[in-house]
Motif scaffolding. Structure first.
Motif, mmCIF file in Angstrom:
data_model
loop_
_atom_site.group_PDB
_atom_site.id
_atom_site.type_symbol
_atom_site.label_atom_id
_atom_site.label_comp_id
_atom_site.label_asym_id
_atom_site.label_seq_id
_atom_site.Cartn_x
_atom_site.Cartn_y
_atom_site.Cartn_z
ATOM 1 N N SER A 115 49.530 55.852 40.751
ATOM 2 C CA SER A 115 49.504 55.025 41.954
ATOM 3 C C SER A 115 49.924 53.600 41.637
ATOM 4 N N ILE A 116 50.433 52.928 42.678
ATOM 5 C CA ILE A 116 50.759 51.516 42.564
ATOM 6 C C ILE A 116 49.981 50.746 43.623
ATOM 7 N N LEU A 117 49.896 49.442 43.433
ATOM 8 C CA LEU A 117 49.207 48.573 44.387
ATOM 9 C C LEU A 117 50.234 47.996 45.356
ATOM 10 N N ASP A 118 49.987 48.158 46.646
ATOM 11 C CA ASP A 118 50.840 47.594 47.680
ATOM 12 C C ASP A 118 49.959 46.785 48.616
ATOM 13 N N ALA A 146 42.415 49.866 48.403
ATOM 14 C CA ALA A 146 42.325 49.620 46.961
ATOM 15 C C ALA A 146 40.890 49.348 46.510
ATOM 16 N N TRP A 147 40.120 48.647 47.329
ATOM 17 C CA TRP A 147 38.779 48.259 46.904
ATOM 18 C C TRP A 147 37.870 49.464 46.679
ATOM 19 N N ALA A 148 38.174 50.592 47.343
ATOM 20 C CA ALA A 148 37.269 51.738 47.314
ATOM 21 C C ALA A 148 37.668 52.808 46.314
ATOM 22 N N THR A 149 38.760 52.617 45.577
ATOM 23 C CA THR A 149 39.263 53.649 44.678
ATOM 24 C C THR A 149 39.313 53.162 43.243
ATOM 25 N N MET A 151 41.788 53.726 41.164
ATOM 26 C CA MET A 151 43.134 53.219 40.918
ATOM 27 C C MET A 151 43.267 51.798 41.434
ATOM 28 N N GLY A 152 42.783 51.573 42.670
ATOM 29 C CA GLY A 152 42.879 50.244 43.250
ATOM 30 C C GLY A 152 42.086 49.218 42.477
ATOM 31 N N ARG A 153 40.892 49.560 42.088
ATOM 32 C CA ARG A 153 40.048 48.587 41.389
ATOM 33 C C ARG A 153 40.628 48.211 40.025
ATOM 34 N N ILE A 154 41.190 49.205 39.308
ATOM 35 C CA ILE A 154 41.762 48.866 38.003
ATOM 36 C C ILE A 154 42.989 47.981 38.188
ATOM 37 N N LEU A 155 43.793 48.251 39.231
ATOM 38 C CA LEU A 155 44.991 47.442 39.468
ATOM 39 C C LEU A 155 44.628 46.040 39.952
ATOM 40 N N VAL A 156 43.642 45.938 40.822
ATOM 41 C CA VAL A 156 43.205 44.615 41.282
ATOM 42 C C VAL A 156 42.578 43.828 40.128
ATOM 43 N N ALA A 214 40.230 55.939 36.350
ATOM 44 C CA ALA A 214 41.589 55.400 36.273
ATOM 45 C C ALA A 214 41.738 54.430 35.116
ATOM 46 N N VAL A 215 42.964 54.376 34.573
ATOM 47 C CA VAL A 215 43.338 53.404 33.543
ATOM 48 C C VAL A 215 44.698 52.821 33.930
ATOM 49 N N PRO A 216 45.014 51.617 33.457
ATOM 50 C CA PRO A 216 46.306 51.020 33.795
ATOM 51 C C PRO A 216 47.426 51.540 32.908
ATOM 52 N N VAL A 217 48.641 51.561 33.464
ATOM 53 C CA VAL A 217 49.848 51.841 32.694
ATOM 54 C C VAL A 217 50.525 50.493 32.483
ATOM 55 N N ARG A 218 50.592 50.040 31.238
ATOM 56 C CA ARG A 218 51.109 48.705 30.946
ATOM 57 C C ARG A 218 52.363 48.760 30.087
ATOM 58 N N ARG A 219 53.268 47.816 30.352
ATOM 59 C CA ARG A 219 54.393 47.518 29.476
ATOM 60 C C ARG A 219 54.249 46.065 29.081
ATOM 61 N N GLY A 220 53.766 45.827 27.855
ATOM 62 C CA GLY A 220 53.498 44.453 27.449
ATOM 63 C C GLY A 220 52.420 43.855 28.327
ATOM 64 N N ASP A 221 52.743 42.720 28.969
ATOM 65 C CA ASP A 221 51.780 42.061 29.842
ATOM 66 C C ASP A 221 51.900 42.502 31.299
ATOM 67 N N THR A 222 52.789 43.457 31.567
ATOM 68 C CA THR A 222 53.018 43.903 32.936
ATOM 69 C C THR A 222 52.288 45.212 33.217
ATOM 70 N N THR A 223 51.516 45.240 34.284
ATOM 71 C CA THR A 223 50.855 46.469 34.717
ATOM 72 C C THR A 223 51.758 47.166 35.712
ATOM 73 N N LEU A 224 52.223 48.361 35.359
ATOM 74 C CA LEU A 224 53.173 49.104 36.185
ATOM 75 C C LEU A 224 52.491 49.923 37.270
ATOM 76 N N ALA A 225 51.367 50.552 36.912
ATOM 77 C CA ALA A 225 50.728 51.512 37.810
ATOM 78 C C ALA A 225 49.359 51.858 37.235
ATOM 79 N N ALA A 226 48.706 52.815 37.867
ATOM 80 C CA ALA A 226 47.430 53.324 37.366
ATOM 81 C C ALA A 226 47.480 54.840 37.321
ATOM 82 N N VAL A 227 46.929 55.422 36.253
ATOM 83 C CA VAL A 227 46.772 56.872 36.126
ATOM 84 C C VAL A 227 45.326 57.211 36.453
ATOM 85 N N ASN A 228 45.161 58.242 37.254
ATOM 86 C CA ASN A 228 43.832 58.621 37.719
ATOM 87 C C ASN A 228 43.618 60.121 37.591
#
Length: 265
Positions: A115-118, A146-149, A151-156, A214-228
């Protein structure tokens, strides 16, 4: 940092070389993960432009929609992603992630998603259904608050502090179960804890009997998405979430990031 006296580039590229294009890009590139918000003076120092010139470039980029400003500091907008859109079109994150999600779903016999944050929602962009759920329809593009999931919480939690606070300020808490967080203050404390530990478990806050991890998918300092993964309380087969499941998700997140953009140094 590139300076103004680096004019050798112009000599080597010929009379067609447009210096203002170089200066425009240098202004955009001054904004980094470590320095996402800059003043006119800071941009002038970083780009070796005069303060007056830096201000003109910054305000032009605001007019074009690539920067935003509060009157004192400037920051990038999502429109800068348009610059690399053509290149990124050939790097399909959901397609890259799908085989990894398939293996994870088979390994745990649970559904796995990317998932991604929109804005204030998460959006499903890839999903692998648990093997035992043959009739479940995969609804890519579905949104959840996002606040209730998990994926959303890890991305926020990965957002800069001011963006996290802005998110909290506009969030309206709704009760889904008697375990749902009850206030913005409680949610804020939870986001801080999630940021520190690097993973998020939401236990039976959206649905009774269902936990999202959920955990974040990161490239360096950039968070691309979350795996859940969705963890039904009756299907863990003695596995420890923190000791067994979290490391598996983190390994999948690393593999997705490496396949998407190359192995990290």
């Amino acid at each position: 940092m590139k300076s103004e006296k680096n004019s050798g580039a112009q000599a080597s590229t010929g009379d067609h070389y447009v210096k203002s294009a170089e200066k425009t890009l240098s202004v955009l590139l001054a904004f980094t993960a470590d320095n996402p918000r800059l003043s006119v003076t800071q941009v002038a120092e970083a780009t070796h432009l005069t303060r007056a010139a830096a201000r003109r470039f910054l305000l032009t980029l605001v007019d074009l929609g690539y920067l935003t400003t509060d009157g004192t500091q400037f920051s990038l907008t999502p429109r800068v992603l348009d610059i690399g859109a053509g290149f990124l079109a050939g790097l399909d994150l959901p397609k890259v992630a799908q085989p990894h999600l398939n293996r994870l779903a088979n390994d745990l016999d649970e559904s796995a998603t990317l998932s991604i944050l929109d804005e204030d929602d998460i959006v499903y962009i890839a999903r692998a259904t648990a093997p035992r759920l043959h009739t479940v329809t995969v609804n890519l593009g579905n949104r959840l608050p996002a606040w209730a999931t998990s994926m959303g919480r890890i991305l926020v939690s990965e957002l800069p502090p001011e963006d996290r606070q802005a998110f909290l300020d506009r969030t309206e808490i709704s009760t889904f179960t008697d375990r749902t967080v009850s206030s913005r203050d409680e949610l804020g404390k939870e986001l801080e804890r999630i940021r520190e530990q690097g993973w998020c478990l939401v236990s039976q806050e959206l649905d009774e009997g269902l936990r999202g991890l959920a955990v974040p998918v990161r490239r360096g300092d950039t968070t691309l998405a979350a795996v859940n993964v969705s963890l039904h309380t009756s299907h863990l087969r003695g596995l420890s979430i923190e000791d067994d499941v979290v490391p598996r998700l983190q390994a999948v997140a690393v593999s997705i990031a490496e396949d998407f953009g190359g192995r990290s140094q």
